[in-house]
Design an enzyme around this catalytic site. Structure first.
Site, PDB file in Angstrom:
ATOM      1  N   TRP A  73      17.000 -32.958  -7.768  1.00 54.77           N
ATOM      2  CA  TRP A  73      17.616 -32.547  -9.030  1.00 54.77           C
ATOM      3  C   TRP A  73      17.873 -31.041  -9.030  1.00 54.77           C
ATOM      4  O   TRP A  73      18.851 -30.555  -9.583  1.00 54.77           O
ATOM      5  CB  TRP A  73      16.700 -32.925 -10.204  1.00 54.77           C
ATOM      6  CG  TRP A  73      17.215 -32.468 -11.531  1.00 54.77           C
ATOM      7  CD1 TRP A  73      18.130 -33.102 -12.320  1.00 54.77           C
ATOM      8  CD2 TRP A  73      16.854 -31.272 -12.238  1.00 54.77           C
ATOM      9  NE1 TRP A  73      18.360 -32.374 -13.467  1.00 54.77           N
ATOM     10  CE2 TRP A  73      17.591 -31.247 -13.434  1.00 54.77           C
ATOM     11  CE3 TRP A  73      15.977 -30.227 -11.966  1.00 54.77           C
ATOM     12  CZ2 TRP A  73      17.472 -30.225 -14.366  1.00 54.77           C
ATOM     13  CZ3 TRP A  73      15.859 -29.202 -12.887  1.00 54.77           C
ATOM     14  CH2 TRP A  73      16.611 -29.209 -14.073  1.00 54.77           C
ATOM     15  N   HIS A  74      16.976 -30.302  -8.370  1.00 50.78           N
ATOM     16  CA  HIS A  74      17.126 -28.846  -8.366  1.00 50.78           C
ATOM     17  C   HIS A  74      18.286 -28.392  -7.500  1.00 50.78           C
ATOM     18  O   HIS A  74      18.787 -27.273  -7.680  1.00 50.78           O
ATOM     19  CB  HIS A  74      15.832 -28.174  -7.899  1.00 50.78           C
ATOM     20  CG  HIS A  74      14.790 -28.086  -8.971  1.00 50.78           C
ATOM     21  ND1 HIS A  74      13.858 -29.067  -9.190  1.00 50.78           N
ATOM     22  CD2 HIS A  74      14.545 -27.134  -9.916  1.00 50.78           C
ATOM     23  CE1 HIS A  74      13.086 -28.724 -10.200  1.00 50.78           C
ATOM     24  NE2 HIS A  74      13.484 -27.563 -10.675  1.00 50.78           N
ATOM     25  N   GLY A  75      18.706 -29.207  -6.560  1.00 48.18           N
ATOM     26  CA  GLY A  75      19.833 -28.787  -5.735  1.00 48.18           C
ATOM     27  C   GLY A  75      20.134 -29.812  -4.650  1.00 48.18           C
ATOM     28  O   GLY A  75      19.251 -30.543  -4.204  1.00 48.18           O
TER      29      GLY A  75
END
Lengths: 460, 325
Positions: free
Chosen positions: A323-325
């Site tokens: 989700w962060h990248g």
């Protein structure tokens, strides 16, 4: 539009406050006006994607209405899939294409769609509501109220992630009712402390470590500066915590209490403790909508439930990383944290009790080390930093390194900002607000240098 | 009013009153001596940064002529140039500046000087880009443009306060102003004998096709400025020298590109009286001698004085000047 620049602080925000003050006596006008202001806020910074946001609101609300009428669960499932697909297209297309290319050996195109700011956050808001609607927990809402839930500008770009049940009934309430001055005073404290966290703590660290990570891109950092790269976790803490505090303060100015997101995470005595204090609203989302469904599903026989729970932890944290990248380094980061949580859970069950100070030290070392992987952008760059730890820190930069000592000290020593503010606002202290006025002036002067740095979580 | 109301009033009152007082102080002092504000009559600045110091010098009525460019033109001493030409030169080169930024300073100078004695422009490789050039970097256009409101809006900063306090010190006689001519002697910083093998000339990317080779957007902007000037204003365009091994070798694509840019620059002053284009980026004994260089693009005073002689000769004789280099 950034919370820490002049156009927002001296233009949009005062204008929005004045306009909303005029509308406040008219209950029917409050929610539509806030929706309009939020869309203007988003549209100024992201003109091409304003239509995407509006369409996203309309489609999801229509899906909810269709479900209300026909009671067919697949409508909700389809809407959730559509939301995830949209997020996937904008955020993960190139990641998927590059991996397919790597697997097949075929050249893959690079898709340049741009990333609509806040898409991860408003997608999750849609999903929270739709899942709860399907579970029979959420009621149906009018379009304007639903639109405000998704687009409320203090939380639109980078959270905090808010459950519909936390805010829906707050929308449309009269702001300028008896006691509003206290809410506004608390809001000023949140905004001031948030700006201080961002500008004087996070950005100072970034100034010191950005070039170290740039150096690591080309090779091992052998000049002793690699140690300063460990401070990234403090940077991202004060960057995001600062953003959230500003968002909470802004919410209060428009009559909405947003949830807290951080609770002094660097005072955690275990990695489990850490994840109950760091980005709390994301972890609540992942717990309720990923982890719990995974452990409640009848996948393994009952006697293997602990294994299923550990696997669910790993999957949840890997998704958290992704989700962060869109990068394998984020997945690895999530995997490491998942593994640490599993080890911690097993240790709590079978291992001896560790002194708190040992748990704290292990937690801090682990978080700082994995923070390097999170920030480095590639495993090679991260390895170049870790290799550099073999060299003693360089003291030549003298006073420039002070921030690398002072900022972590704040992270270790100070309680959560909401606790500080609760203490400071136990009773009215006008002198304190004189200080806040001076602090805001200093902040505006610092922003006047035009070295405005965007918030890190806009990228996630 | 409630106690909390008093707290709000204390915060907003402190912010509003202190900001208003500070802004009034800054407007009264005019921290950068821009001429847009200032009622205290303080003259000059004590500013080492050419990015901000050039405004004060550019509007100084004691000068009628100016040198523009980046650090490669900053090495030209305006004082001997004034003595050789009878004009009054000021050094307005801005370290690290792009052509667009230099044009902003030039425009500011022209706004404050109805009569212009002469202009000298050091056209480094940045002028020879075929496309839009480097991405914009922070540059205080607000200091050099015509907007007083925009300028006032940028004064609320720590840097402006620091400059204002320096100007107050000058006004009180506690510190001298910086040399108004803007003279910079590199040997104050880099002693004789030192050479740093760095700072190669930033030659732009070659044109993607033959048609694009003669397209120079930055030169076109300069052309528009020159055409707006009276025909009798002498203009000397010069290509600063570089250390000989970095001079493009004849027959190479780099040399063709350099020649194309030289032709475009030469056109700007062709036929203009007392004006000239001089390409100092040549391979000769002067540029070969490492003792004449700080690094690959920054020359020492011997070369600077030779260039100044060429500029003075050009202002006297235009294209017919004999350039001894």
């Amino acid at each position: 539009m950034l919370f820490n620049d002049y156009p927002f602080l001296l233009g949009f925000l005062p204008a929005a406050l004045v306009i909303y003050r005029l509308a406040d006596p008219y209950p029917q006008a409050r929610i539509p006006l806030l929706v309009l202001l939020s869309l203007v806020f988003y549209g100024i910074g992201n003109p091409p994607f304003i239509l995407l946001l509006v369409a996203s609101i309309a489609v999801n609300w229509l899906a909810a209405q269709a479900y209300r009428r026909f009671k067919i669960p697949v409508i909700i499932t389809a809407a959730i899939v559509l939301n995830l697909a949209l997020l996937g297209v904008f955020k993960y297309s190139n990641f998927v294409l590059s991996n397919v290319g790597w697997l097949t050996g075929a050249p893959m195109p690079h898709v340049d769609l741009g990333l609509p700011v806040g898409i991860s956050f408003f997608t999750f808001h849609h999903i929270m509501y739709l899942v709860d609607l399907k579970r029979g927990k959420a009621p149906f809402y009018a379009l304007d109220r639903y639109a405000l839930y998704i687009s409320f500008f203090p939380q639109l770009l980078a959270g905090p992630l808010v459950r519909w049940s936390e805010v829906m009934e707050q929308f449309g309430q009269k702001v300028y009712s008896p006691g509003w001055q206290r809410s506004f005073a608390v809001a000023i404290c949140f905004i001031t402390i948030g700006l201080v966290e961002k500008i004087f703590l996070a950005d100072r660290i970034a100034h010191n470590i950005d070039n170290v990570y740039a150096q690591a891109f080309y090779g091992p950092v052998t000049n002793g500066d690699a140690w300063s790269a460990l401070a990234f976790s403090f940077q991202i803490l004060f960057d995001f915590s600062g953003y959230t505090d500003i968002a909470i303060g802004l919410g209060l100015l428009f009559g909405v209490k947003l949830p807290f997101n951080f609770n002094a995470p660097f005072r955690s005595v275990s990695i489990q403790d850490f994840w109950q204090r760091w980005h709390m609203t994301l972890m609540t989302f992942l717990r309720d909508y990923v982890y719990f469904p995974l452990i409640n599903a009848r996948i393994l026989p009952r006697r293997f439930l602990p294994w299923q729970m550990h696997a669910a932890t790993m999957i949840t944290m890997m998704l958290c990383g992704l989700w962060h990248g869109a990068s394998w380094t984020f997945v690895l980061w999530g995997m490491l944290h998942g593994a640490a949580l599993v080890v911690c859970a097993v240790w709590r069950r079978y291992g001896p009790r560790l002194p708190s100070i040992v748990g704290w030290a292990l937690t801090v070392i682990f978080v700082l080390a994995t923070g390097v992987i999170f920030r480095a952008g590639s495993l090679q760059s991260a390895w170049n930093i870790f290799q550099g730890l073999a060299y003693l820190p360089s003291l030549e930069r003298g006073k420039h390194l002070l921030s690398l000592l002072i900022v972590p000290a704040f992270a270790f020593a100070l309680p959560a900002s909401q606790d500080i503010i609760a203490f400071l606002t136990q009773r009215p202290r006008p002198w304190l607000f004189v200080l806040a006025g001076f602090a805001l002036l200093v902040i505006l002067l610092d922003l006047g240098e035009r070295n405005v740095v965007g918030f890190g979580y806009f990228n996630f | 009013m409630t106690e909390w109301g008093r707290c709000l009033r204390a915060c907003l009152g402190t912010l509003g009153i202190s900001a208003a007082l500070l802004l009034a102080f800054l407007l009264a002092v005019d921290p950068y001596d821009s001429g847009k504000f200032g009622i205290l009559g303080i003259v000059g600045v004590d500013d080492r940064n050419t990015v901000t110091a050039s405004a004060s010098r550019a509007r100084d009525p004691n000068f009628d002529s100016a040198i523009f460019g980046n650090s490669t033109a900053l090495l030209l001493n305006p004082i001997p140039l004034s003595q050789a030409t009878g004009l009054r030169f000021v050094q307005l080169s801005v370290v690290g500046s792009s052509p667009t930024e230099q044009l902003a300073v030039l425009d500011f100078f022209l706004r404050y000087h109805a009569h212009v004695g002469a202009l000298v422009i050091g056209a480094d490789p940045g002028w020879c880009v075929h496309g839009p050039g480097e991405p914009p970097r922070p540059f205080p256009y607000w200091l050099y443009d015509t907007s007083t409101l925009g300028y006032a809006g940028r004064l609320m900063s720590g840097a402006a306060i620091e400059h204002a306090l320096q100007r107050v010190s000058i006004g009180l006689g506690l510190r001298p102003r910086k040399d108004p001519t803007g003279t910079f002697n590199p040997e104050d910083v880099w002693p004789v004998g030192q050479f740093f093998a760095k700072n190669g000339p930033a030659d732009p990317l070659p044109a993607s096709d033959a048609a694009g080779r003669d397209v120079f957007p930055e030169v076109e902007k300069l052309d528009r400025v020159i055409k707006s000037l009276p025909a009798d204003v002498p203009i000397v365009l010069l290509v600063p020298p570089t250390f000989a091994p970095t001079v493009p070798q004849p027959g190479t694509l780099q040399a063709e590109e350099r020649e194309a840019c030289n032709r475009a620059l030469q056109k700007l002053v062709a036929g203009r009286p007392h004006s000239n284009f001089v390409n100092y980026r040549v391979d000769n004994a002067l540029t070969h001698d490492r003792a004449n260089w700080l690094d690959f693009i920054h020359y020492r005073p011997l070369i600077a004085s030779k260039i100044s002689e060429g500029i003075a000769a050009s202002i006297r004789l235009g294209g017919a000047a004999k350039i001894d280099f």
